[in-house]
Design a protein around this motif. Sequence first.
Motif, short mmCIF file in Angstrom:
data_model
loop_
_atom_site.label_atom_id
_atom_site.label_comp_id
_atom_site.label_asym_id
_atom_site.label_seq_id
_atom_site.Cartn_x
_atom_site.Cartn_y
_atom_site.Cartn_z
N ILE A 1 0.85 -1.20 0.00
CA ILE A 1 0.00 0.00 0.00
C ILE A 1 0.88 1.25 0.00
O ILE A 1 0.64 2.20 -0.76
N MET A 2 1.94 1.23 0.84
CA MET A 2 2.82 2.40 0.93
C MET A 2 3.50 2.71 -0.40
O MET A 2 3.59 3.87 -0.80
N ILE A 3 3.95 1.65 -1.07
CA ILE A 3 4.62 1.86 -2.37
C ILE A 3 3.62 2.44 -3.37
O ILE A 3 3.92 3.38 -4.11
N GLY A 4 2.40 1.89 -3.36
CA GLY A 4 1.35 2.39 -4.25
C GLY A 4 1.05 3.85 -3.99
O GLY A 4 0.97 4.67 -4.92
N ILE A 5 0.91 4.19 -2.71
CA ILE A 5 0.61 5.59 -2.33
C ILE A 5 1.76 6.50 -2.76
O ILE A 5 1.54 7.59 -3.31
N ALA A 6 3.00 6.05 -2.51
CA ALA A 6 4.16 6.89 -2.84
C ALA A 6 4.21 7.18 -4.33
O ALA A 6 4.43 8.33 -4.73
N LEU A 7 3.96 6.15 -5.14
CA LEU A 7 3.99 6.37 -6.60
C LEU A 7 2.87 7.32 -7.01
O LEU A 7 3.05 8.17 -7.89
N GLY A 8 1.72 7.17 -6.37
CA GLY A 8 0.59 8.07 -6.65
C GLY A 8 0.93 9.50 -6.27
O GLY A 8 0.65 10.44 -7.04
N ILE A 9 1.56 9.69 -5.11
CA ILE A 9 1.92 11.05 -4.66
C ILE A 9 2.95 11.66 -5.60
O ILE A 9 2.86 12.84 -5.96
N VAL A 10 3.92 10.86 -6.02
CA VAL A 10 4.97 11.38 -6.92
C VAL A 10 4.33 11.86 -8.23
O VAL A 10 4.61 12.98 -8.69
N SER A 11 3.46 11.04 -8.80
CA SER A 11 2.87 11.44 -10.09
C SER A 11 1.95 12.65 -9.92
O SER A 11 1.98 13.58 -10.74
N THR A 12 1.17 12.68 -8.83
CA THR A 12 0.28 13.83 -8.61
C THR A 12 1.09 15.10 -8.36
O THR A 12 0.75 16.18 -8.87
N SER A 13 2.16 14.96 -7.56
CA SER A 13 3.00 16.13 -7.27
C SER A 13 3.61 16.70 -8.56
O SER A 13 3.63 17.92 -8.76
N LEU A 14 4.08 15.80 -9.40
CA LEU A 14 4.65 16.25 -10.68
C LEU A 14 3.60 16.99 -11.51
O LEU A 14 3.88 18.04 -12.10
#
Lengths: 218, 206
Positions: B179-192
């Motif tokens: 879940i953490m890895i999924g959230i992190a990737l989601g945050i990275v793409s949204t932040s970009l």
Amino acid sequence: MIETLGIWIAALLTLCILSFLYKDNPFYKFAEHLFVGVSAAYWAVYSYFNILLPNLIQPLFGQGQFLLIIPLVLGIMMIMRLFPKVGWMSRWPLAFIVGSYSGYHLITYLQSNAVEQVRATLVPFVQIESWKNLFTGPGVITFLNAIAIPVVIVGVITGIIYFFFSKEHKGVFGGLARIGVWFLMIAFGASFGYTVMARISLLIGRMYFLLHNWLHLI
Amino acid sequence: MKKQIPLIITFIAGMVMVLQFFIPHRPFSDLQQLFNSWFLIITVFAMILGLGNLLKVHTKRLQRKPKGWWYSIVLLAGFAIMFIAGMVWGIERGTFFDFLFWNVHLPMSSMMFALLAFFVASASYRAFRARTPEATLLLISAILVMIGRVPLGNYIWDKLPLVSDWIMSYPNMAGQRAIMIGIALGIVSTSLRIILGIERTYLSGK
């Protein structure tokens, strides 16, 4: 005297909130509204003394750090949101908050929640020591310790596969995603159990307060 | 201007925060410290905005007098008393603000969260009806974790606390990690997307 008064106030307010278990009633609503008002004021005062005073008011008006006029102006622009005609002004400070928060978390989340988690998962599949322990002293716990690392690796990989929605969950891919769901369910169950325990612990604390501090029964 | 300037501000603030990780020297390190301090100050003003809205809503309720309007008086009085206590006499130990914190705020806060124990219990009754294999796994995992952490678990089987710890440390960690890895990737793409101005919904959805 003051201490007794405090205990009585705390006990009565605790009972007001507890009365919600019977049904929504005026005592609960009273406590609920009081809680919202008091909490709002608590955080306002806390933020003033711990953030605004040392970071804005003292450096700006006491030490003459005039660059701090910029966040002050941006902050005032934020409050303009309350007035519809000039509400658009709040976009500037909002843009600053969103931009800096995004930039900061882009790297920190990538570092701590993605890279570090992947690194922690990339470990030898078989831990020789655990398997030696299993063969020398067979038992449930030694067996669980022997399969611990494979469980983590399989759980993480299949869990990530479940979150991959660009490919239809069918065949081998679907089977792996289903195993991922099992791991997620175990995680949710464990978190749920943990949350229940934490809440029960809080409840025990409040009951102890009522029976010990207030009524002196235990 | 109403839209372009906020986008430029977002880009600059975001890029400074990103660059200071890769170039931890002047001017980026100084800028990062400066922006962090500004960020803190502006978030307090954002909180003041929320407070202003809360007070506005409840003041309006007093004017319109809908059903239960007098609860707004309780809220506003609670706010005023706590606020004045803090701003006038300070927040040190032994002040009136401290008294209100320990005897009004803290008991209510703890009881509000403790109350959730009852709702969690009723929710668990619904959730724990094992209709599917997944629900059964959730049920078993939750029960083992709960029983393993109280003396009853040790009384039933002395290895149960160890099994409970194993579930928390391995299968639970595997799920949480995914879940953490999924959230992190989601945050990275949204932040970009936000920094590059592709995602603009925070600007009132326009």
